[in-house]
Scaffold this active site. Sequence first.
Site, mmCIF file in Angstrom:
data_model
loop_
_atom_site.group_PDB
_atom_site.id
_atom_site.type_symbol
_atom_site.label_atom_id
_atom_site.label_comp_id
_atom_site.label_asym_id
_atom_site.label_seq_id
_atom_site.Cartn_x
_atom_site.Cartn_y
_atom_site.Cartn_z
ATOM 1 N N LYS A 52 20.310 40.360 -21.154
ATOM 2 C CA LYS A 52 20.810 41.898 -22.088
ATOM 3 C C LYS A 52 19.829 43.159 -21.493
ATOM 4 O O LYS A 52 20.937 43.532 -21.826
ATOM 5 C CB LYS A 52 19.898 41.258 -23.259
ATOM 6 C CG LYS A 52 20.746 40.192 -24.482
ATOM 7 C CD LYS A 52 19.712 39.884 -25.869
ATOM 8 C CE LYS A 52 21.072 38.391 -25.894
ATOM 9 N NZ LYS A 52 20.168 38.725 -27.724
ATOM 10 N N GLN A 96 13.946 38.571 -30.674
ATOM 11 C CA GLN A 96 15.013 36.773 -30.174
ATOM 12 C C GLN A 96 14.695 36.111 -30.503
ATOM 13 O O GLN A 96 13.488 35.782 -30.921
ATOM 14 C CB GLN A 96 14.835 36.594 -28.288
ATOM 15 C CG GLN A 96 15.746 35.785 -28.123
ATOM 16 C CD GLN A 96 16.843 35.990 -27.653
ATOM 17 O OE1 GLN A 96 17.398 37.229 -27.586
ATOM 18 N NE2 GLN A 96 17.937 35.587 -27.327
ATOM 19 N N ASP A 119 21.870 43.400 -33.417
ATOM 20 C CA ASP A 119 22.104 41.920 -33.650
ATOM 21 C C ASP A 119 22.902 40.866 -35.283
ATOM 22 O O ASP A 119 23.868 40.702 -34.958
ATOM 23 C CB ASP A 119 20.741 40.674 -33.919
ATOM 24 C CG ASP A 119 20.687 40.472 -32.706
ATOM 25 O OD1 ASP A 119 21.062 40.338 -32.197
ATOM 26 O OD2 ASP A 119 19.220 39.698 -32.929
HETATM 27 N N1 GUN Z 1 19.035 32.877 -31.063
HETATM 28 C C1 GUN Z 1 20.064 32.772 -30.310
HETATM 29 N N2 GUN Z 1 21.721 34.053 -30.072
HETATM 30 C C2 GUN Z 1 20.742 35.155 -30.357
HETATM 31 C C3 GUN Z 1 21.216 36.508 -30.783
HETATM 32 O O1 GUN Z 1 22.862 36.914 -30.751
HETATM 33 N N3 GUN Z 1 20.580 37.321 -31.199
HETATM 34 C C4 GUN Z 1 19.165 37.068 -30.637
HETATM 35 N N4 GUN Z 1 18.092 37.882 -31.276
HETATM 36 N N5 GUN Z 1 18.022 35.568 -31.006
HETATM 37 C C5 GUN Z 1 19.192 35.022 -30.630
#
Ligand code: GUN
Length: 292
Positions: A52, A96, A119
């Site tokens: 990211k 996350q 998100d």
């Molecule tokens: N863990 C797995 N996929 C995601 C996501 O799209 N966003 C976040 N914040 N955590 C995750």
Amino acid sequence: MELIDGKKVSGDIKKEIAAEVAEMMAAGKKQPHLAAVLVGHDGGSETYVAAKVKACEECGFKSTLIRFEADVTEAELLATVDKLNNDADIDGFIVQLPLPKHISEQKVIEAIDYRKDVDGFHPINVGRMSIGLPCFVSATPAGILELLGRYGIDTKGANCVVLGRSNIVGKPVASLMMQKGNPGNATVTVCHSATKNIKEICREADIIIAALGSPEFVTEDMVKEGAVIIDVGTTRVPSTVTKSGWKLKGDVDFEHVAPKCSYITPVPGGVGPMTIVSLMKNTLLAAKKVIY
Ligand code: GUN
């Protein structure tokens, strides 16, 4: 059979975003800024967050990574969320997941200002998505719809079977696929661990979206000739041929299923790269303040 190349599409979108950011900056606007909060050292989370941050660079965004050890308290994490909510330079941020067991993920998600929830996990965004209002749509479902759209796959009236009912993928993608729109307008069936006759249901599907996290669950005998297969699975399985000692496995037995399909996403290189680019799209929308 045509391979759906998420890597290529995500690369194209990142270039589109970077061009738009360059224009914004030339017009004297603020650089879009995404923050990511990472707790602990889970291998998968480390990889995703690093990807990211790299994608932010490619798109011309500023990024800030805030790290905590796994023993951080819930109160400390909530205080950080509060700080990010009130930091005018941060357009959007993510925490996350998964979080350590002693921290309530739901509490953390609900503490995020929904206007910065890129998100799309906050109940306000989930609720607005489910009734078709402008919102931040969570990244994986948004990426899946983007792929279907860019490949011109006709979803109107299609029998779409979603395998899995997670809050992050199964539920939102089912909701988006049934909504009026293109992609959308599908007849959606959601299968989960208590579903009877999964094989029979899958055999009737024009589109299967597999998001169970169960490697190679979808086998050749479950797939109709000419079906479209979207594989969201990314389970790490041991491997003797990779340096890391593991490789990613999808929810679909790709080798045997692919020859029957009209379109299929590979793992890796299908849905995965789209998830990250969808987060970048949400961050750009947050910076432009066009949703809230
Ligand atoms: N863990 C797995 N996929 C995601 C996501 O799209 N966003 C976040 N914040 N955590 C995750």
